[in-house]
Design an enzyme around this catalytic site. Structure first.
Site, PDB file in Angstrom:
ATOM      1  N   LYS A 209       4.361   7.842 -29.070  1.00  0.00           N
ATOM      2  CA  LYS A 209       4.028   7.969 -27.845  1.00  0.00           C
ATOM      3  C   LYS A 209       3.294   7.028 -27.260  1.00  0.00           C
ATOM      4  O   LYS A 209       2.035   6.702 -27.264  1.00  0.00           O
ATOM      5  CB  LYS A 209       3.045   9.280 -27.947  1.00  0.00           C
ATOM      6  CG  LYS A 209       3.044  10.212 -26.529  1.00  0.00           C
ATOM      7  CD  LYS A 209       4.236  10.699 -25.943  1.00  0.00           C
ATOM      8  CE  LYS A 209       4.128  11.407 -24.750  1.00  0.00           C
ATOM      9  NZ  LYS A 209       5.593  11.759 -24.333  1.00  0.00           N
ATOM     10  N   SER A 410      10.353  13.798 -22.639  1.00  0.00           N
ATOM     11  CA  SER A 410       8.848  14.511 -22.624  1.00  0.00           C
ATOM     12  C   SER A 410       8.841  15.700 -21.805  1.00  0.00           C
ATOM     13  O   SER A 410       9.572  16.774 -22.171  1.00  0.00           O
ATOM     14  CB  SER A 410       7.856  13.639 -22.141  1.00  0.00           C
ATOM     15  OG  SER A 410       6.424  13.764 -22.672  1.00  0.00           O
TER      16      SER A 410
END
Length: 637
Positions: A209, A410
């Site tokens: 991430k 996402s």
């Protein structure tokens, strides 16, 4: 003497009465004129809205597709913004993908249209998925037996991907083709923030991430580089493969030519157009005026405009498109950053988008919903509002199909989970299943400028997150726990909806991005396909519910969006009549100097502005912190 004054009084009285009569006549006349004007205005609006969009075409007409701006799913902003922008001369040109595709579909069946002139000077490209769908529409048009001619003063690689699918690719003699490859460089702000005395305080779950890395590192992490290389290499193969197939070039020739570029450029004495001809990237060089003369000989001359017989693509689309009535499939577009509340076109509002889905769910004429996603994510809460509303639609018996565009990562993946089928293009960027939060603090900056802060709170939590002070470890622990909970919820939903073991989902998640082709191998999506394939999938699901074959019920589809008033439709067409007229003319444009950016300072400020605008969105939450499901991906070729 009295008689004289009396006569004067009588004269002035009569004069006054005469003036009053004239005044009354003028006022009444003005009222009549005003009413007449309003009536004419209303009739004019009605005529423009219902009749003025009809275009009469002669045979052997060229459809001029002068594409201006970025290729998008939805033109950004509301009607008010666009109208004011037009009046101020600050129109933000965009090309809606669906408009381009529909125009080519209609023209392929129109006996009056002989060929398409694809004019790409002002085209600013788009994501690779959008370019691939536009190129597919060009190929289908060519399959009807008609020709496509592409022209630009100089092609960049976005423009060239479309041009390569034309029958004939032309450039100005001083033009050429520039293909650079894929990749990006990001700014990293840690040193700058350290000098300012600011800490980013990034809290995340997922080793890949990387969305918040620019604020806590001075260079990309190895995980980020690995993930990006895996995706960019795959996208580059799709780009070069698509161009090489369209131009009948040997496989791998683009990479080979790019490797030999310095020597080859010297051999042609710096003539970029000649080099593109040698490499068969171009079919010929021609000025726009010369092309005009060629087309006049081929299709005939329109004496009114002193040019070849032609019609602008936007005028043609408005004239030919038919309204959809009765039972249909509702298309809901989710494009842009995801926020919590309401948002205009080009952005996603948790409330406004979920309301659009709710209305489609409650509409008895809507038999299925196709969610077209093109989003890097954003607010977790906004994403959940949309996902939940889609789940309600499913629970009420409405089939839901997700069509992924350039980007569905996402939060963009989060909103896709409540669906019967997920379809993505091989070039779609998806995944990035991870969550993070950022709580910037400026205690060092406060110290440097000699400002101290203090006060009384009834509990530690009241001042636990104060941007002027160091982050309280207890607050950091709370945020970390919350982020981990949201991540667990995220992968739990993925595991449940995709029927994948939770441990396997965790391995696939960690914030890592995947192409559509990679995602289908990992079962994160169901199959590869285009938007048209998603519509066909929705039709098949409806047919299953009705107990019929999909071919027995060819449902039309309609985009779900805010209704426009007659005045808005009039104004949109009014803007189009005067704006498109100049765009579609074939006058030679002013020479465009090919250069990079306007300067390193402009590039830095532009990039910094985008980064900090996103960071501001994270900071300006009503909660003490905002959890974000965002990938900060860049998918434009």
């Amino acid at each position: 003497m009295n008689s004289v004054f009396l006569k004067i009084k009588i004269i002035f009285t009569k004069l006054n009465r005469g003036i009053l009569k004239v005044s009354d006549w003028m006022i009444n006349g003005f009222k009549v004129a005003l009413v007449f004007g309003v009536v004419l205005y209303a009739v004019g609006i009605g005529w423009v809205v219902f009749y003025a969009d009809k275009v009469s075409l002669d045979e052997h007409t060229v459809l001029v597709m002068d594409l201006k701006g970025v290729l998008v799913e939805e033109s950004p902003g509301g009607f008010k913004d666009k109208f004011i922008g037009e009046l101020q001369g600050k129109a933000n040109d965009t090309v809606r993908l669906r408009d381009l595709v529909m125009t080519l579909e209609l023209a392929a069946q129109d006996k009056h249209i002989d060929k398409v002139l694809l004019k790409l000077d002002g085209f600013q490209g788009g994501g690779l998925v959008s370019l691939r769908e536009a190129a597919s529409a060009l190929e289908k048009f060519k399959a009807s037996g008609k020709q496509v001619v592409a022209w630009s003063s100089f092609y960049d690689q976005r423009q060239y991907y479309l041009a390569a699918h034309a029958n004939q690719v032309l450039s100005h003699p001083m033009g050429g083709v520039l293909i650079e490859g894929f990749g990006r460089n990001r700014n990293y702000y840690k040193d700058a923030l350290d000098k300012l005395g600011i800490k980013a305080n990034l809290i995340r779950v997922g080793q890949f991430k990387s969305a918040g890395e620019p604020f806590v590192l001075n260079a990309p992490s190895q995980q980020a580089l690995k993930a990006e290389a895996h995706v960019y290499d795959a996208l580059w193969r799709l780009y070069t493969g698509g161009v090489e197939k369209a131009r009948n070039l040997p496989v791998g020739s683009i990479d080979q030519n790019m490797g030999n570029l310095p020597e080859a450029f010297v051999n042609v004495k710096g003539n970029a157009a000649q080099l593109a001809l040698d490499w068969k990237w171009l079919d010929g060089v021609q000025t726009l005026e010369s092309l005009r003369e060629t087309l006049m000989k081929e299709v005939g001359k329109d004496e009114d405009i002193q040019s070849f017989r032609q019609v602008g693509w936007k005028d043609y689309l408005v004239s030919e498109v038919k309204k959809v009535k009765g039972e249909h499939i509702a298309i809901v577009v989710a494009e842009g950053e995801i926020g919590d509340g309401r948002a205009p076109a080009g952005k996603i509002g948790g409330i406004s988008t979920s309301e659009r889905i709710r209305k489609a769910t409650e509409d008895k004429d809507v038999k299925a919903i196709v969610l077209r996603v093109n989003s890097p994510g954003g607010s977790v809460f906004g994403s959940e509002l949309i996902r939940d509303q889609l789940q309600i639609a499913k629970d009420k018996g409405k089939p839901v199909v997700v069509s992924m565009g350039n980007l569905a990562a996402s939060g963009g993946y989060w909103i896709s989970m409540a669906s019967d089928v997920i379809i993505a293009d091989p070039a779609t960027i998806s995944g990035s299943i991870g969550v993070f939060a950022m709580l910037p603090t400026g205690e060092g900056l406060m110290s440097k400028i000699g400002v101290n802060t203090g006060g009384y709170q009834t509990s530690w939590l009241a001042g636990a997150y104060d941007p002027r002070k160091d982050l309280d470890p207890r607050m950091q622990s709370l945020v970390q726990s919350s982020i981990e909970n949201i991540y667990a919820d995220f992968i739990g939903k993925v595991s449940q909806t995709r029927k994948i073991d939770l441990a396997q989902v965790d391995d696939l998640a960690q914030g890592r991005i995947w192409t559509g082709a990679q995602a289908v191998e990992h079962k994160l999506i169901d199959k590869l396909g285009s938007f048209s394939d998603a519509v066909e999938a929705a039709r098949a699901l409806v047919a299953q519910l009705d107990g019929a074959k999909s071919s027995d019920k060819e449902l039309p589809f309609k985009y779900a969006g805010p209704k426009t008033s007659p005045f808005e439709r009039f104004a949109q067409k009014f803007m189009g009549q005067f704006g498109w007229l100049a765009d579609e003319s074939m006058d030679i444009p002013a020479w465009r100097v090919i250069s990079g950016h306007s300067g390193p300072d402009a590039l830095l400020l532009n990039t910094l502005g985008q980064e900090l605008a996103w960071l501001q969105m994270v900071i300006e939450k009503k909660q003490p912190f905002g959890a974000a499901a965002h990938c900060l991906c860049n998918v434009s070729p």
